[in-house]
Design an enzyme around this catalytic site. Structure first.
Site, PDB file in Angstrom:
ATOM      1  N   PRO A 128     -46.498  82.138  52.375  1.00  0.00           N
ATOM      2  CA  PRO A 128     -46.759  80.857  51.716  1.00  0.00           C
ATOM      3  C   PRO A 128     -48.083  80.821  50.966  1.00  0.00           C
ATOM      4  CG  PRO A 128     -46.030  80.516  53.983  1.00  0.00           C
ATOM      5  CD  PRO A 128     -46.313  81.977  53.836  1.00  0.00           C
ATOM      6  N   GLU A 186     -46.428  83.613  63.425  1.00  0.00           N
ATOM      7  CA  GLU A 186     -47.499  82.809  62.857  1.00  0.00           C
ATOM      8  C   GLU A 186     -48.045  83.398  61.565  1.00  0.00           C
ATOM      9  OE1 GLU A 186     -50.283  79.758  62.379  1.00  0.00           O
ATOM     10  OE2 GLU A 186     -48.501  79.922  63.631  1.00  0.00           O
ATOM     11  N   ARG A 211     -31.445  91.677  38.076  1.00  0.00           N
ATOM     12  CA  ARG A 211     -30.643  91.226  36.931  1.00  0.00           C
ATOM     13  C   ARG A 211     -31.322  91.530  35.598  1.00  0.00           C
ATOM     14  NH1 ARG A 211     -31.203  86.379  34.667  1.00  0.00           N
ATOM     15  NH2 ARG A 211     -28.974  85.948  34.808  1.00  0.00           N
ATOM     16  N   ASP A 216     -32.514  83.557  29.262  1.00  0.00           N
ATOM     17  CA  ASP A 216     -32.931  82.777  30.436  1.00  0.00           C
ATOM     18  C   ASP A 216     -34.340  82.167  30.284  1.00  0.00           C
ATOM     19  OD1 ASP A 216     -30.637  83.275  31.751  1.00  0.00           O
ATOM     20  OD2 ASP A 216     -31.388  85.026  32.819  1.00  0.00           O
TER      21      ASP A 216
END
Length: 252
Positions: A97, A124, A162, A177
């Protein structure tokens, strides 16, 4: 392209890597996958890969030894600058994160690489020496917390594969895209206290809880200031936080 995935749950990747565009790219030989359970690299008879954090606190922290050994089994010693046979040093990607926010520009950058290694953690967090001395990139797919790094790895792998030449039926398709206090978390360390000459900060070994909490808050602020300064606008600027931020800025 060679893609290696270090995980405690290799079975999670069976369907993803064998299906759709990703699976077809593998069948064509455009990309090759290896999924490695890094528990196999534990030196503990019980296969232990985590331990309690120095300084106390909840949760468990992933130990450095199994992950270093797993990566080095694929690359040779990165410290010695070993080159991988598929060409050049690999990008070693930590899913967490606290990493840089993933976007299409990053996908296009990674798609140019010959070898990617993804480290999928749990518990953790990671021993900080993994971040400092092993990985080349820390990546987050968004400001939320998942059980582990497997799903983010799948997202990134899909977006990178991709973009490989021949992966899509129409080559133009890809071209068209288009936290509690609100801070990033402080570094974590676990046993051993010294690993390859890299020591855990003395304050975490001191047993002085007030100093430990001050260090953690300061390092959390430092990491937030350096990586996500926008988050500082959302927290309450107490006198303690202001003082610590002034210290950090003087140290930069």
């Amino acid at each position: 392209m060679q893609i290696d995935i270090l995980t405690l749950f290799p079975e999670m990747f069976e369907g993803v890597l064998g299906a759709s565009i990703v699976g077809k790219a593998a069948q064509k030989g455009i990309v090759s996958f290896r999924v490695i359970n890094f528990r196999e690299f534990s030196d503990n008879k019980h296969g232990q890969v985590d331990d309690m954090p120095y300084g106390g606190g909840g949760g468990m922290v992933l130990k450095p030894e199994p992950i270093f050994r797993a990566v080095e089994s694929l690359t040779g010693s990165l410290e010695e600058g070993a080159e991988h046979s598929v060409g050049g040093k690999p990008r070693v990607i930590l899913l967490c994160p606290q990493g840089k926010r993933y976007n299409q520009a990053m996908a296009e950058e990674l798609a140019e690489e010959k070898h990617l290694i993804f480290i999928c953690g749990h518990y953790e967090g990671y021993d900080e020496r993994i971040r400092e001395h092993l990985v080349t990139d820390e990546i987050s797919i968004g400001d939320y917390v998942l059980t582990g790094g497997e799903l983010p790895a799948m997202v990134i792998i899909d977006s990178v594969v991709r973009l490989q030449e021949g992966a899509l039926g129409n080559a133009q398709s890809a071209v068209a895209d288009s936290y509690s206090m609100g801070l990033l978390e402080h570094p974590h360390y676990t046993r051993p206290a010294e690993f390859r000459g890299w020591r855990v900060p003395d304050v975490l070994l001191s047993g002085h809880h007030e100093n430990i909490e001050r260090w953690r808050l300061k390092e959390s602020l430092r990491r937030t200031l350096m990586r996500r300064p926008d988050l500082l606008e959302t927290i309450e600027m107490t006198p303690k936080i202001k003082k610590l931020l002034e210290e950090i800025k003087r140290e930069l």
